[in-house]
Design an enzyme around this catalytic site. Structure first.
Site, PDB file in Angstrom:
ATOM      1  N   HIS A   1       0.838  -1.180  -0.256  1.00 47.81           N
ATOM      2  CA  HIS A   1       0.462   0.158  -0.001  1.00 47.81           C
ATOM      3  C   HIS A   1       0.736   1.592   0.132  1.00 47.81           C
ATOM      4  CE1 HIS A   1      -0.424   0.960   4.995  1.00 47.81           C
ATOM      5  NE2 HIS A   1       1.016   0.851   4.536  1.00 47.81           N
TER       6      HIS A   1
ATOM      7  N   CYS B   1       5.754   6.242   4.379  1.00 49.07           N
ATOM      8  CA  CYS B   1       4.909   5.546   3.521  1.00 49.07           C
ATOM      9  C   CYS B   1       4.252   6.512   2.392  1.00 49.07           C
ATOM     10  CB  CYS B   1       4.135   5.735   4.716  1.00 49.07           C
ATOM     11  SG  CYS B   1       4.770   4.488   6.097  1.00 49.07           S
TER      12      CYS B   1
ATOM     13  N   HIS C   1       4.928  -0.138  -1.011  1.00 51.47           N
ATOM     14  CA  HIS C   1       6.395  -0.317   0.432  1.00 51.47           C
ATOM     15  C   HIS C   1       5.047  -1.301   0.104  1.00 51.47           C
ATOM     16  CE1 HIS C   1       3.662   2.441   3.281  1.00 51.47           C
ATOM     17  NE2 HIS C   1       3.730   1.323   4.145  1.00 51.47           N
TER      18      HIS C   1
ATOM     19  N   HIS D   1      -1.719 -10.618  -0.750  1.00 53.52           N
ATOM     20  CA  HIS D   1      -0.256 -10.360  -1.874  1.00 53.52           C
ATOM     21  C   HIS D   1      -1.274  -9.591  -2.724  1.00 53.52           C
ATOM     22  CE1 HIS D   1       1.968 -13.319   0.164  1.00 53.52           C
ATOM     23  NE2 HIS D   1       2.799 -13.092  -1.061  1.00 53.52           N
TER      24      HIS D   1
ATOM     25  N   GLU E   1       0.991  -3.239  11.909  1.00 60.92           N
ATOM     26  CA  GLU E   1       1.486  -2.829  10.099  1.00 60.92           C
ATOM     27  C   GLU E   1       3.040  -3.829  11.072  1.00 60.92           C
ATOM     28  OE1 GLU E   1       0.290   0.787   8.561  1.00 60.92           O
ATOM     29  OE2 GLU E   1       2.138   1.064   9.738  1.00 60.92           O
TER      30      GLU E   1
END
Length: 139
Positions: free
Chosen positions: A14, A23, A27, A71, A129
């Site tokens: 994302h 971010c 990544h 995935h 995360e």
């Protein structure tokens, strides 16, 4: 009060729109999802007598959701040009377009809402995360 907990993981990529830092770039994460159920009373009949919920059914529901995101490239709706989305799909990439910014906080709420809609007595969802950082959604 009685409770159950299960967890599952999925891998996906994302990026965060309108974010100024690492971010903002594409990544990936090994997302860990921990789901808690809470209920005042245990079941009173059938196979779920004296249970909050059958662990097998609970795990199946959580894993079905994580498998649906595994995935894939998690994309905030409207964050990429339609031509980019089309090109990625044309190349065979798996995309999951979501109607929210793909933060851990929003994913925790998404998991919560999906499971609650199936009638599970969800009380909390944690989405990690990284191994040490998670977001929590409680209602």
């Amino acid at each position: 009060m009685y409770g159950l907990k299960t967890e599952s993981c999925f891998d996906s990529a994302h990026f965060l729109t309108d974010y100024h830092g690492k971010c903002e770039n594409l990544h990936g994460h090994r997302w860990r999802v921990v789901v808690y159920l809470r209920q005042e009373e245990l079941g009173i009949e059938g196979t779920e007598r004296d249970m909050v919920l059958d662990f097998g059914a609970f795990k199946r529901e959580v894993r079905a959701l994580t498998e649906s995101l595994d995935h894939t490239f998690l994309v905030e709706e409207g964050s990429l040009k339609p031509a980019t989305i089309a090109a990625l799909k044309d190349e065979g990439f798996s995309l999951t377009v979501l109607p929210f910014r793909t933060t851990a906080e929003n994913l925790a709420r998404w998991f919560f809402d999906q499971l609650a809609a199936k009638g599970l007595p969800v009380s909390q969802v944690d989405v990690y995360e990284t191994p040490l950082n998670c977001a929590t959604y409680l209602r």
